[in-house]
Design a protein around this motif. Structure first.
Motif, mmCIF file in Angstrom:
data_model
loop_
_atom_site.group_PDB
_atom_site.id
_atom_site.type_symbol
_atom_site.label_atom_id
_atom_site.label_comp_id
_atom_site.label_asym_id
_atom_site.label_seq_id
_atom_site.Cartn_x
_atom_site.Cartn_y
_atom_site.Cartn_z
ATOM 1 N N MET A 8 32.517 47.508 39.984
ATOM 2 C CA MET A 8 33.656 46.856 39.330
ATOM 3 C C MET A 8 33.789 45.410 39.795
ATOM 4 O O MET A 8 34.073 44.504 38.990
ATOM 5 C CB MET A 8 34.942 47.633 39.619
ATOM 6 N N LYS A 9 33.598 45.158 41.079
ATOM 7 C CA LYS A 9 33.687 43.792 41.599
ATOM 8 C C LYS A 9 32.649 42.896 40.940
ATOM 9 O O LYS A 9 32.945 41.754 40.575
ATOM 10 C CB LYS A 9 33.498 43.790 43.117
ATOM 11 N N LYS A 10 31.425 43.406 40.805
ATOM 12 C CA LYS A 10 30.370 42.614 40.166
ATOM 13 C C LYS A 10 30.742 42.280 38.725
ATOM 14 O O LYS A 10 30.577 41.144 38.260
ATOM 15 C CB LYS A 10 29.051 43.395 40.210
ATOM 16 N N ILE A 11 31.282 43.266 38.004
ATOM 17 C CA ILE A 11 31.668 43.055 36.608
ATOM 18 C C ILE A 11 32.816 42.056 36.506
ATOM 19 O O ILE A 11 32.784 41.127 35.692
ATOM 20 C CB ILE A 11 32.058 44.394 35.952
ATOM 21 N N LEU A 12 33.846 42.236 37.328
ATOM 22 C CA LEU A 12 35.014 41.361 37.276
ATOM 23 C C LEU A 12 34.663 39.944 37.706
ATOM 24 O O LEU A 12 35.180 38.970 37.145
ATOM 25 C CB LEU A 12 36.125 41.928 38.159
ATOM 26 N N ASP A 13 33.787 39.807 38.706
ATOM 27 C CA ASP A 13 33.344 38.478 39.129
ATOM 28 C C ASP A 13 32.548 37.796 38.027
ATOM 29 O O ASP A 13 32.695 36.593 37.774
ATOM 30 C CB ASP A 13 32.480 38.571 40.396
ATOM 31 N N THR A 14 31.696 38.563 37.356
ATOM 32 C CA THR A 14 30.902 38.015 36.254
ATOM 33 C C THR A 14 31.811 37.529 35.134
ATOM 34 O O THR A 14 31.545 36.508 34.501
ATOM 35 C CB THR A 14 29.935 39.086 35.706
ATOM 36 N N ALA A 15 32.906 38.254 34.904
ATOM 37 C CA ALA A 15 33.860 37.884 33.853
ATOM 38 C C ALA A 15 34.769 36.732 34.273
ATOM 39 O O ALA A 15 35.528 36.205 33.454
ATOM 40 C CB ALA A 15 34.705 39.094 33.470
ATOM 41 N N GLY A 16 34.688 36.336 35.551
ATOM 42 C CA GLY A 16 35.494 35.221 36.034
ATOM 43 C C GLY A 16 36.979 35.526 36.105
ATOM 44 O O GLY A 16 37.817 34.639 35.884
ATOM 45 N N LEU A 17 37.316 36.755 36.441
ATOM 46 C CA LEU A 17 38.710 37.177 36.438
ATOM 47 C C LEU A 17 39.371 37.027 37.804
ATOM 48 O O LEU A 17 38.712 37.104 38.843
ATOM 49 C CB LEU A 17 38.800 38.637 35.988
ATOM 50 N N ASP A 18 40.667 36.826 37.785
ATOM 51 C CA ASP A 18 41.472 36.779 38.997
ATOM 52 C C ASP A 18 41.990 38.191 39.243
ATOM 53 O O ASP A 18 42.776 38.705 38.451
ATOM 54 C CB ASP A 18 42.639 35.802 38.815
ATOM 55 N N TYR A 19 41.564 38.821 40.305
ATOM 56 C CA TYR A 19 41.930 40.211 40.543
ATOM 57 C C TYR A 19 42.058 40.483 42.035
ATOM 58 O O TYR A 19 41.627 39.691 42.874
ATOM 59 C CB TYR A 19 40.879 41.153 39.949
ATOM 60 N N LEU A 20 42.638 41.632 42.357
ATOM 61 C CA LEU A 20 42.680 42.103 43.735
ATOM 62 C C LEU A 20 42.568 43.614 43.729
ATOM 63 O O LEU A 20 42.952 44.271 42.762
ATOM 64 C CB LEU A 20 43.965 41.659 44.434
ATOM 65 N N PHE A 21 41.992 44.149 44.813
ATOM 66 C CA PHE A 21 41.896 45.589 44.984
ATOM 67 C C PHE A 21 43.009 46.027 45.925
ATOM 68 O O PHE A 21 43.030 45.635 47.087
ATOM 69 C CB PHE A 21 40.538 45.983 45.571
ATOM 70 N N LEU A 22 43.923 46.837 45.435
ATOM 71 C CA LEU A 22 45.047 47.269 46.255
ATOM 72 C C LEU A 22 44.603 48.080 47.466
ATOM 73 O O LEU A 22 45.251 48.070 48.507
ATOM 74 C CB LEU A 22 46.025 48.087 45.415
ATOM 75 N N ASP A 23 43.501 48.806 47.311
ATOM 76 C CA ASP A 23 43.068 49.677 48.418
ATOM 77 C C ASP A 23 41.783 49.185 49.078
ATOM 78 O O ASP A 23 40.991 49.961 49.594
ATOM 79 C CB ASP A 23 42.893 51.105 47.926
ATOM 80 N N GLU A 24 41.584 47.860 49.090
ATOM 81 C CA GLU A 24 40.370 47.332 49.700
ATOM 82 C C GLU A 24 40.391 47.507 51.222
ATOM 83 O O GLU A 24 39.370 47.766 51.842
ATOM 84 C CB GLU A 24 40.203 45.851 49.360
ATOM 85 N N ASP A 25 41.562 47.348 51.817
ATOM 86 C CA ASP A 25 41.676 47.446 53.273
ATOM 87 C C ASP A 25 42.140 48.814 53.743
ATOM 88 O O ASP A 25 41.951 49.174 54.902
ATOM 89 C CB ASP A 25 42.638 46.375 53.796
ATOM 90 N N ARG A 26 42.806 49.563 52.878
ATOM 91 C CA ARG A 26 43.271 50.890 53.268
ATOM 92 C C ARG A 26 43.398 51.751 52.004
ATOM 93 O O ARG A 26 43.554 51.239 50.915
ATOM 94 C CB ARG A 26 44.618 50.831 53.983
ATOM 95 N N SER A 27 43.325 53.044 52.197
ATOM 96 C CA SER A 27 43.390 53.942 51.046
ATOM 97 C C SER A 27 44.792 53.976 50.456
ATOM 98 O O SER A 27 45.781 54.035 51.183
ATOM 99 C CB SER A 27 42.984 55.351 51.475
#
Length: 214
Positions: A8-27
């Protein structure tokens, strides 16, 4: 299933989107396991905390790869933002031309997760997405007739041996036309099916990520 957010990160980065993963640091649990366990007060506290975190992020869209989380966020959280399963969101990105694709159209079978198809009625979007990056074959258990992978949270009284039997029998119809890959759109289904499938099991986001030109 770390390979799913990685894709998903690769896809979103390719699309040039501003995003964040809520559970990147903790579940971040949606609360369904607590609800099923009857821990109502704890579930309500968790929902309240997650809701505040989501709204404070300033995001206008919430995307989840888990069909169970998707249903809970839509039905329990009362969020005034868009809530999409990742198959819906990825299809949007393709239609908007945000992600360039180059694919060899490998033959794949698609497994409909229970909560996504029967639970939320999301049947067409995953297939439309697949047809743009692969060659999906039809099975007798498509859509709302999809088979449980055996890993459902609802199988509270089912032992491991019976779960394994359910999984093994569920896989067989999808292998009828000798697909190269078995694709699903649920991290729990992916983990469960991969234990017994003779062909590689992938999430639909992983397959789309592979179709992005290097």
């Amino acid at each position: 299933t770390p390979t799913v957010p990685k894709a998903m990160k690769k896809i979103l980065d390719t699309a040039g989107l501003d995003y964040l993963f809520l559970d990147e640091d903790r579940s971040v649990c949606c609360g369904r396991p607590m609800m099923l366990a009857g821990k109502t007060c704890q579930a309500e506290d968790l929902v309240r905390q997650n809701r505040e975190m989501i709204l404070n992020s300033g995001a206008g869209t919430l995307v989840t790869s888990c069909p169970i989380c998707f249903r809970v966020f839509k039905e329990e959280y009362k969020l005034e933002i868009r809530i999409l399963h990742h198959t819906q969101y990825l299809l949007e990105l393709i239609k908007k031309g945000k992600v360039p694709l180059q694919t060899y159209f490998r033959k794949v079978a698609y497994h409909d997760p229970c909560d996504l198809s029967r639970g939320s009625g999301i049947i067409d979007e995953p297939r439309e997405l697949l047809r743009k990056i692969a060659d999906p074959v039809n099975t007798e258990y498509d859509g709302k007739d999809g088979l449980c992978c055996g890993g459902s949270l609802g199988l509270l009284n089912t032992g491991s041996a019976e779960r394994n039997r359910i999984t093994k029998e569920a896989i067989l119809p999808y292998l009828k036309d000798d697909p190269e890959l078995l694709i699903t759109a649920c991290p729990l289904c992916k983990k469960t099916l991969a234990k017994h499938s003779p062909v590689k099991v992938m999430d639909i986001a992983e397959l789309m990520e592979q179709a992005i030109p290097k």
